[in-house]
Design a protein around this motif. Structure first.
Motif, PDB file in Angstrom:
ATOM      1  N   VAL A   1     -24.789 165.266   0.188  1.00 16.51           N
ATOM      2  CA  VAL A   1     -25.059 166.646  -0.258  1.00 16.51           C
ATOM      3  C   VAL A   1     -23.764 167.284  -0.763  1.00 16.51           C
ATOM      4  O   VAL A   1     -23.747 167.932  -1.825  1.00 16.51           O
TER       5      VAL A   1
ATOM      6  N   SER B   1     -29.114 164.031  10.792  1.00 15.33           N
ATOM      7  CA  SER B   1     -28.186 164.432   9.711  1.00 15.33           C
ATOM      8  C   SER B   1     -26.796 163.958  10.089  1.00 15.33           C
ATOM      9  O   SER B   1     -26.073 164.611  10.817  1.00 15.33           O
TER      10      SER B   1
ATOM     11  N   GLY C   1     -22.949 169.692   2.879  1.00 15.70           N
ATOM     12  CA  GLY C   1     -23.693 168.943   3.887  1.00 15.70           C
ATOM     13  C   GLY C   1     -23.272 169.348   5.294  1.00 15.70           C
ATOM     14  O   GLY C   1     -22.200 169.912   5.492  1.00 15.70           O
TER      15      GLY C   1
ATOM     16  N   GLN D   1     -27.224 171.979   3.315  1.00 15.70           N
ATOM     17  CA  GLN D   1     -28.231 171.110   3.960  1.00 15.70           C
ATOM     18  C   GLN D   1     -28.254 171.478   5.436  1.00 15.70           C
ATOM     19  O   GLN D   1     -27.215 171.466   6.100  1.00 15.70           O
TER      20      GLN D   1
ATOM     21  N   PHE E   1     -34.312 167.700   2.182  1.00  9.87           N
ATOM     22  CA  PHE E   1     -33.273 166.676   2.328  1.00  9.87           C
ATOM     23  C   PHE E   1     -33.672 165.599   3.343  1.00  9.87           C
ATOM     24  O   PHE E   1     -33.132 164.495   3.327  1.00  9.87           O
TER      25      PHE E   1
ATOM     26  N   GLN F   1     -30.302 177.477   2.785  1.00 10.98           N
ATOM     27  CA  GLN F   1     -30.161 176.307   3.664  1.00 10.98           C
ATOM     28  C   GLN F   1     -31.494 175.569   3.633  1.00 10.98           C
ATOM     29  O   GLN F   1     -32.547 176.154   3.896  1.00 10.98           O
TER      30      GLN F   1
ATOM     31  N   CYS G   1     -30.982 160.255   3.889  1.00  7.69           N
ATOM     32  CA  CYS G   1     -31.263 160.700   5.263  1.00  7.69           C
ATOM     33  C   CYS G   1     -31.681 159.497   6.116  1.00  7.69           C
ATOM     34  O   CYS G   1     -32.559 158.724   5.715  1.00  7.69           O
TER      35      CYS G   1
ATOM     36  N   CYS H   1     -29.975 162.850  -2.855  1.00  4.28           N
ATOM     37  CA  CYS H   1     -29.557 164.249  -2.663  1.00  4.28           C
ATOM     38  C   CYS H   1     -29.096 164.832  -3.992  1.00  4.28           C
ATOM     39  O   CYS H   1     -29.332 166.011  -4.279  1.00  4.28           O
TER      40      CYS H   1
END
Ligand SMILES: Cc1cc2nc3c(=O)[nH]c(=O)nc-3n(C[C@H](O)[C@H](O)[C@H](O)COP(=O)(O)O)c2cc1C
Length: 303
Positions: free
Chosen positions: A32, A24, A39, A17, A194, A189, A200, A290
């Motif tokens: 994630v 984030s 993540g 992610q 996400f 990536q 999120c 996720c």
């Protein structure tokens, strides 16, 4: 699903992610990681204290590996790097700036280093400096971008680089995932897909705006001043573009981007703020977890 990236990070699926400034956090990163990807806590827009707290929180929320993204244009980047060296997340990605002075310091204490690059020249430099893997991010991505597409980056970089290449930019469903893996990438990536996940912390107005947007709504601001930033057409973007492509001096653009990111992502003002998001908008149609996003990406590909 094994690649050199899954072995390097000790993760189930080759899916990272992307770090996203201000949105984030430990909750997204751990979700994630718990779903089998990796993540990332995005340090952009935050100070070193916040980064330390989020790393501690992520360790409570997951036992799986996660990383931290360092924005190298941040004024307090050295303090953030000190915290990262103390806390030792599994890996670090670097955005916006020259990562080379930091690679060996992090590697020496066992942190895996993954710079983000936008062309082969940068890729060769970070490989020579000892990076463990790299993210090649195409101009389909949301946020600050380079000048090449993900497909041309895969074509130009992969045959010339030995370390694992992670593709980023415009990957939002299984077809994109399979396409870059077919070209030789060893992982992906993903930021935008996400961004609209349940976990999120971006403002709900941003997620709904992205869901209602389609490919024609994607714009790039700041191209004429070398600060290309991809996001959505709205009142702010239309006003900015009108000024950018008018006869006004470039100076007139100075300061116009200040605060507009948080205005959208934190305050939820999706008309006067700037909603940075990638170009693969048509498949982003719902808010899901996720885990659901990752399941859809890998379904049927496990073997
Ligand atoms: C809202 C937003 C904020 C971002 N912030 C950062 C950042 O702080 N640092 C960074 O290295 N990349 C940042 N990125 C790029 C992502 O990490 C990732 O490479 C990109 O989103 C991949 O392309 P995609 O948006 O098409 O999935 C950001 C992207 C978005 C959409």
């Amino acid at each position: 699903m094994q690649t050199r990236l899954t072995k390097l990070l000790k993760i189930k699926y080759p899916i990272i992610q992307g770090g996203m400034a201000a949105i984030s956090d430990a909750a997204l990163a751990s979700a994630v990681s718990n779903a089998g990807g990796a993540g990332i806590i995005g340090s952009g827009g935050h100070d070193a204290k916040w980064v330390k707290e989020q790393i501690a929180l992520a360790r409570q929320l997951t036992e799986q590996p996660f990383g931290v993204n360092i924005v190298l244009t941040a004024e307090d980047k050295d303090e953030i790097i000190d915290v990262v060296c103390e806390e030792k997340p599994t890996f670090v990605t670097f955005g916006a700036g020259n990562p080379i002075p930091y690679i060996q310091r992090l590697k020496k204490i066992g942190i895996i280093t993954i710079p983000v690059v936008a062309n082969l020249k940068q890729a060769k430099k970070v490989e020579a400096a000892g990076a463990d893997a790299l993210v090649a991010e195409g101009m389909e991505a949301g946020g600050h971008i380079g000048g090449q597409t993900t497909m041309s980056l895969m074509t130009n970089i992969i045959p010339n680089i030995q370390i694992p290449v992670i593709a980023a930019g415009g990957i939002a469903d299984q077809r994109g995932f399979k396409a870059v893996m077919a070209m030789g990438a060893e992982g992906v990536q993903i930021g935008s897909a996400f961004l609209i996940s349940e976990e999120c912390p971006a403002h709900i107005n941003v997620k709904l705006k992205i869901i209602e947007s389609t490919d024609m709504d994607s714009v790039v601001l700041g191209h004429t001043i070398g600060h290309d930033a991809r996001g959505l057409r709205n009142k702010f973007a239309d006003d900015y573009l009108a000024l950018e492509y008018s006869d006004a001096q470039r100076e007139a653009l100075k300061g116009k981007m200040k605060g507009v990111y948080n205005k959208a992502f934190v305050d939820g003002d999706v008309e006067n703020g700037y909603v940075e998001v990638g170009q693969s908008l048509n498949v982003m149609t719902e808010i899901s977890s996720c885990e659901q996003i990752i399941c859809k990406l890998v379904k049927g590909l496990e073997s």
